[in-house]
Every structure is written in C-alpha cells, then in structure tokens.
Design an enzyme around this catalytic site. Structure first.
Site, PDB file in Angstrom:
ATOM      1  N   ASP A 100     -18.144  64.031  33.854  1.00  0.00           N
ATOM      2  CA  ASP A 100     -18.345  62.574  32.941  1.00  0.00           C
ATOM      3  C   ASP A 100     -17.337  62.161  31.945  1.00  0.00           C
ATOM      4  O   ASP A 100     -17.684  62.951  31.316  1.00  0.00           O
ATOM      5  CB  ASP A 100     -19.752  62.083  32.197  1.00  0.00           C
ATOM      6  CG  ASP A 100     -20.583  60.895  31.715  1.00  0.00           C
ATOM      7  OD1 ASP A 100     -19.870  60.032  31.740  1.00  0.00           O
ATOM      8  OD2 ASP A 100     -22.502  61.105  32.634  1.00  0.00           O
ATOM      9  N   ASP A 201     -17.288  55.920  32.441  1.00  0.00           N
ATOM     10  CA  ASP A 201     -18.155  56.121  31.224  1.00  0.00           C
ATOM     11  C   ASP A 201     -17.496  54.315  30.574  1.00  0.00           C
ATOM     12  O   ASP A 201     -16.327  54.559  30.817  1.00  0.00           O
ATOM     13  CB  ASP A 201     -18.816  56.913  29.902  1.00  0.00           C
ATOM     14  CG  ASP A 201     -19.247  55.877  29.001  1.00  0.00           C
ATOM     15  OD1 ASP A 201     -20.213  55.978  30.057  1.00  0.00           O
ATOM     16  OD2 ASP A 201     -18.964  55.577  27.926  1.00  0.00           O
ATOM     17  N   GLU A 253     -18.878  53.398  35.376  1.00  0.00           N
ATOM     18  CA  GLU A 253     -19.384  52.393  34.715  1.00  0.00           C
ATOM     19  C   GLU A 253     -18.902  51.347  34.636  1.00  0.00           C
ATOM     20  O   GLU A 253     -18.175  50.974  33.243  1.00  0.00           O
ATOM     21  CB  GLU A 253     -20.650  53.010  33.672  1.00  0.00           C
ATOM     22  CG  GLU A 253     -21.295  52.625  33.478  1.00  0.00           C
ATOM     23  CD  GLU A 253     -21.621  52.472  32.011  1.00  0.00           C
ATOM     24  OE1 GLU A 253     -23.123  52.008  32.290  1.00  0.00           O
ATOM     25  OE2 GLU A 253     -20.833  52.881  31.310  1.00  0.00           O
ATOM     26  N   HIS A 318     -30.094  57.902  33.001  1.00  0.00           N
ATOM     27  CA  HIS A 318     -30.088  58.082  31.407  1.00  0.00           C
ATOM     28  C   HIS A 318     -29.877  56.773  30.807  1.00  0.00           C
ATOM     29  O   HIS A 318     -30.523  56.400  29.870  1.00  0.00           O
ATOM     30  CB  HIS A 318     -29.907  59.079  30.731  1.00  0.00           C
ATOM     31  CG  HIS A 318     -27.500  58.364  30.544  1.00  0.00           C
ATOM     32  ND1 HIS A 318     -27.232  57.859  32.179  1.00  0.00           N
ATOM     33  CD2 HIS A 318     -26.951  57.966  30.150  1.00  0.00           C
ATOM     34  CE1 HIS A 318     -26.316  58.072  31.774  1.00  0.00           C
ATOM     35  NE2 HIS A 318     -25.872  57.282  30.414  1.00  0.00           N
ATOM     36  N   ASP A 319     -29.510  55.472  31.763  1.00  0.00           N
ATOM     37  CA  ASP A 319     -29.889  53.780  30.496  1.00  0.00           C
ATOM     38  C   ASP A 319     -30.810  53.454  31.165  1.00  0.00           C
ATOM     39  O   ASP A 319     -30.867  52.033  30.525  1.00  0.00           O
ATOM     40  CB  ASP A 319     -28.212  53.742  30.697  1.00  0.00           C
ATOM     41  CG  ASP A 319     -26.869  53.871  29.864  1.00  0.00           C
ATOM     42  OD1 ASP A 319     -27.728  54.834  28.517  1.00  0.00           O
ATOM     43  OD2 ASP A 319     -26.049  54.080  30.310  1.00  0.00           O
TER      44      ASP A 319
HETATM   45  C1  GLC Z   1     -22.263  54.080  28.838  1.00  0.00           C
HETATM   46  C2  GLC Z   1     -23.302  54.841  28.819  1.00  0.00           C
HETATM   47  C3  GLC Z   1     -24.823  54.906  27.554  1.00  0.00           C
HETATM   48  C4  GLC Z   1     -23.380  55.062  26.828  1.00  0.00           C
HETATM   49  C5  GLC Z   1     -22.543  54.351  26.598  1.00  0.00           C
HETATM   50  C6  GLC Z   1     -21.498  54.628  25.129  1.00  0.00           C
HETATM   51  O1  GLC Z   1     -23.082  52.873  28.762  1.00  0.00           O
HETATM   52  O2  GLC Z   1     -23.708  55.179  29.953  1.00  0.00           O
HETATM   53  O3  GLC Z   1     -24.702  56.500  27.746  1.00  0.00           O
HETATM   54  O4  GLC Z   1     -24.552  55.456  25.712  1.00  0.00           O
HETATM   55  O5  GLC Z   1     -21.553  54.385  27.722  1.00  0.00           O
HETATM   56  O6  GLC Z   1     -20.192  55.720  25.138  1.00  0.00           O
END
Ligand code: GLC
Ligand code: CA
Length: 546
Positions: A100, A201, A253, A318-319
């Site tokens: 990641d 991310d 993401e 995880h979100d």
């Molecule tokens: C992404 C991650 C999340 C994190 C955010 C800031 O959305 O998946 O868990 O809090 O980025 O890094």
C-alpha cells in the site's frame, strides 16, 4: 519482479489489515509473523495475491496511513527480516505481494516534515504546502476529511500547512520536482525488493490549484482538489517511471465523480492505473444504496471501460462497513446473503478483492460507547453530528453503522479466547459473535461460506469465461434481480442473483436461459428450464445449452 502484461486480470487479491489479522507475540496487535503463520490458510482459500495495508513506520494516528519512514517496518509489526520472509513465503506459495503506498501525505513525524516545520530555510521546506495567514487566520475555509480546518498553523514559520486528512497527515507538495523524485525513489526501492504491485492510497488530490485560494471557499479540501489535470500527470509519470516497465500491478484508490473519471484513471491509453478502487463514503452509501442502483452503476462502468480498461471488484475493505451487514441481511439471511455477495464478487468482470474475514461472513459490531471506537473518522463523525444538533444516542447509532472499525475488529479464527487472534488483550474489541462465526468452524464444512469462496476461486481459475468473458445484463425488469451473461469462445454462463429477502420468480425460457447449474448457494442442481423460483438471496450460475 517482472510480470507479463495483463497478469493482474488473473488475480484474486486478499486484503490484509495487519493490525487485525493475527498477533504472534501476545501484545494484542497483529503483526507480520502472524501473517506468516496464516499463509497456509490463505493458500487453502486459493487466493493468488495479498495486499498488505501499510506496514511502514508510523505513529498510527490513522493506523499506518500516516507514514513516518517509507523504508522501515513499524516496530509493532516486526522487522524488515520478517517482511522479507513474508515475501519469500508468499512467492513460494504462488502468491503475489501488493504493498500500500500512501503518497498524498506523510506523517507529521516524518523527518521531512520535522525539518520543514522548523524554518522556511529547511531543505525540505518545499516538500509541503505552506501559506501565510490571511487576516490573521487560515488562507481559506477548506475543511479536512477528518473534520476541522484543512490548515494548521506552525508558529516557528508563522505559516499554515495544508492537510487534507488529519492534522498529523500533512499533504506533500507534488508540484515540487524534488518531492516527485523522492517518491519515485521510494517506489523503486520497494520494486527492487521484489514486490509485485501497489495499491495507491487517496491519490486523486495531488494537484491543488492553490493560486485560486478564495477565503470564502469552505469546501472539504479533497472536494476542492479532486482529479485536477496535474494529478493525472503526476500519476502517469510515477507509474511509467516505476511500475510500467516490469508490469507491476497498480490499483489506485480514487474519486470517481463521473464515468469519464473511471476512464481517465484506468484506460490503457492513459498510462495511469491498471484498476481503480473508487472511494465512496459509507454515509453516502448507507443512504443511497439499492440493488438496482448498484446494478446500474456496474453496467455503466463496464460499458465505459470494456474496450480499454479493467475493474477492481470489491464489496468491502478497511474503510467500509462489513459487506454482509451493508448489502446483505446479517440477521435473517446471514449465510445466504454472504454467499450471494461472494458469487457477485467472483462472477463480475474484473479482479476480485476479498477483505479479510469476509470469506467467513464477518459482520458489523456495535460498540456501546463512542469512546470505545478507535477510528479517528468515527470519532469525528460523531462529534460533527452532535455539533449539528443530532441527539447523542442517534449520533452514536449512525456512527456505529458507518464506522470503519466495523471492518477492523480482529479476524475470527476459532472459538477460543480472543478468537485465536491473540493471547493478550486485543487492540480493538473482538466481535462477540466469534464463537459462532469463525474460520475453524467453516474450514472443511462443505456448505460453509468459506467453502463457497474456495469453490468460486477455483471456478475462476478453471473457467476462463469468468475472467475473460464479456458481460451482458439480462432480466432487468425486477428491482431485486441482478442477472447477466458471461460469454467466451462458445461458452455462455448466466449468473442470476435474487438480491432480496423474498422468493423471486425467474422465467428462464423468456430469455433462453435454460441450462445446467454450475453453482448455487441453495443446493440447486441439474438441468434447469422454464420458470424457477429463487430462494431469498439465492445466487445461481448456469452453463447455458448451446
Ligand atoms: C484512504 C485509506 C484510509 C485513510 C485515508 C487517508 O482512504 O484507505 O484508510 O484513512 O486514505 O490516508
Ligand atoms: Ca503483535
């Protein structure tokens, strides 16, 4: 490690949230040695790639998504030797390892920021985004994703820095070529260590358009900065300089506001990512979700990318709240709906992503007090609801439903104390349903959710129609039916899901869908034709008569 072009299409990726997967030393926190101990379980499940949520050095304000050293392993998780062993052992079992990358921001404890915050003359000054106060306050009204102003004042410099997320996560200044070079170096460093790809991310906000700062602009920072042209340029440069030559897998993401955004991030001719994980806030999803809406969205994105792109398929991470709680019915149809979601995940075009615990149907948890939650986002949501006048009990209820901790409670391995996750006190409570829902109970049981995942993964490996087949929606009249054909070199499979708690009539003959059952989560088998009645949350895969 060098890969063939398009190899990522054949992956089934299992996401590990290391903190909650397996603790090996009794401190209540999952770790790399713990992952190592469970590799045989993952091999038994059949996945061929692992994505590790961040394991870099971090003060854990946002559980590793605040990196203080990109080339060190967080001591709580182990050592670089543990990581090297994990890579070797994963590879030995035919599993790729995906890391990641958190590149929009660092931790405020990162040496770059520690130096930059001291003075404007620091060699790292330009690594972050600094602005002078305006009328004695922040440069504009942008708010951070995790609540409050997106600007934080640093007296040593007499300036504010920008943070899209928590104030402990200062945004990197991608406009500075030194930042881009430093980031490319980090990615190359991991690539040289032998990783097979990256999940990148929160990458939609690199370019900020700060010259247009308007003091009256009170938007969330990420909304003000989404998908600007510079962001796409930075992503392209990064991917081409680091991942593209060896075909390392990349999944970003990202924020997709329209179909064009999906294209921009993933069409081959754009040179950006192989796949995208579009971020949708749980709050919005809890309000707006329906099987019909999901189907329409999937159809539209499929059409958009059919010729030049690929899809990351996921229902949880995880979100997000647990998928069976969000999209299924965890109370009355727990097992059937968990299996329906599994069938959906593995039969749509695209690469399936399984989030730890979904293969045994793990569910949401409702912790009694807001103070019991660890997630910074849950705390902030609760605070902002109460500040907006929502009654405390109701604010807690909403925070419970949306909380990212739903997905972060420890993995439920067996019915022993602490679910076999740890011999010590777990960092986050274990879901009390672990005595009934756990891996030990389901492994080897022929009709378990775990076995159903195994079967789907095997079907995908053995039948190229599930990987390469095209996709045509059918039976679109009924709101709760989600059905489609997959076709590849003379083979046609029909997949029909009854996405609801009531039985559902399906006139197979109306669209020539007669055929032989390949898989059902309700024990249906044999040749099927005419009208059939699907059970609540039944999924059926048919091989059609040619
Ligand atoms: C992404 C991650 C999340 C994190 C955010 C800031 O959305 O998946 O868990 O809090 O980025 O890094
Ligand atoms: Ca540990």
């Amino acid at each position: 490690m060098k890969h063939k072009q398009d190899w990522f299409k054949e992956l089934v990726i299992y996401q590990i949230y290391p903190r909650s997967f397996q603790d090996s030393n009794g401190d209540g926190v999952g770790d790399l040695k713990g992952v190592l101990q469970r590799l045989d379980y993952l091999a038994e499940l059949g996945v061929n790639a692992l994505w590790l949520s961040p394991v870099y050095a971090s003060p854990n304000v946002d559980n590793g998504y605040d990196v203080s050293d990109y080339r060190q392993i967080m001591p709580e998780f182990g050592t670089m030797d543990d990581w090297d062993a994990l890579l070797a052992e994963a590879h030995r079992r035919g599993m790729a390892l995906i890391m990641d990358l958190v590149l929009n921001h660092t931790s405020d404890q990162h040496p770059w920021f520690q130096s930059a915050r001291q003075s404007r003359d620091s060699p790292y000054s330009g690594f972050y985004i600094w602005r002078d106060p305006v009328n004695g306050g922040p440069p504009n009204g942008w708010r951070a994703v995790f609540g409050g102003s997106a600007w934080e004042y640093v007296p040593e410099r007499g300036q504010y820095y920008l943070h899209s997320f928590a104030k402990e996560q200062p945004d990197l200044n991608w406009e500075d070529p030194q930042v881009r070079a430093a980031v490319h170096d980090i990615v190359r460093w991991w690539a040289d260590k032998g990783v097979d790809g990256f999940r990148v991310d929160a990458i939609s906000y690199l370019d900020k358009h700060l010259e247009a700062l308007d003091p009256g602009d009170g938007r969330i920072c990420t909304a003000a900065c989404t998908n600007l042209p510079g962001t796409h340029r930075y992503i392209r440069e990064l991917v081409q300089a680091t991942c593209a030559p060896d075909h390392l897998m990349t999944v970003g993401e990202v924020t997709c506001l329209c179909l064009e955004d999906h294209w921009d991030y993933t069409a081959r001719s754009r040179g950006e990512f192989d796949m995208a994980i579009p971020f949708v806030s749980p709050i919005e999803e809890l309000q707006g979700w329906s099987p019909r809406q999901m189907r329409a969205q999937i159809n539209a994105v499929y059409q958009k990318l059919r010729l030049e792109g690929w899809w990351a398929r996921f229902l949880s991470n995880h979100d997000k709240p647990r998928q069976v709680s969000l999209y299924g019915d965890a109370e009355r149809h727990w097992e059937a709906s968990a299996k329906l979601l599994a069938a959906l995940l593995h039969t749509l075009p695209g690469t399936p992503f399984i989030y730890q615990g979904e293969e045994i149907g793990m569910t949401n948890i409702a912790l009694p007090e807001i103070g019991d939650y660890d997630d910074i986002d849950t705390q902030n949501l609760y605070r902002s609801l109460v500040a907006a006048g929502v009654e405390e009990k109701e604010a807690l209820r909403r925070a419970q439903l949306a909380s990212r901790d739903n997905a972060r409670t420890p993995m439920q391995w067996d019915s022993s104390s602490n679910a076999g996750f740890s011999t010590g006190a777990p960092w986050l409570p274990i879901n009390p349903n672990y005595t009934a829902i756990n891996a030990a109970e389901q492994r080897g049981r022929q009709d378990s959710i775990f076995t159903f995942y195994q079967t789907l993964i095997r079907l995908r490996r053995e039948h190229p129609v599930l990987i390469h087949g095209d996709y045509t929606p059918v039976l679109e009249e009924d709101d709760n039916l989600f059905a489609y054909l997959r076709r590849w070199e003379g083979t046609t499979w029909a997949v029909i899901h009854n996405f609801g708690p009531a039985p559902q009539r399906v006139p197979l003959d109306r669209q020539n869908l007669s055929g032989k059952a390949v898989l059902s989560n309700c024990g249906r088998s044999g040749e099927l034709e005419g009208e059939i009645i699907l059970e609540p949350y039944e999924s059926l895969i048919l091989e059609l008569d040619s």
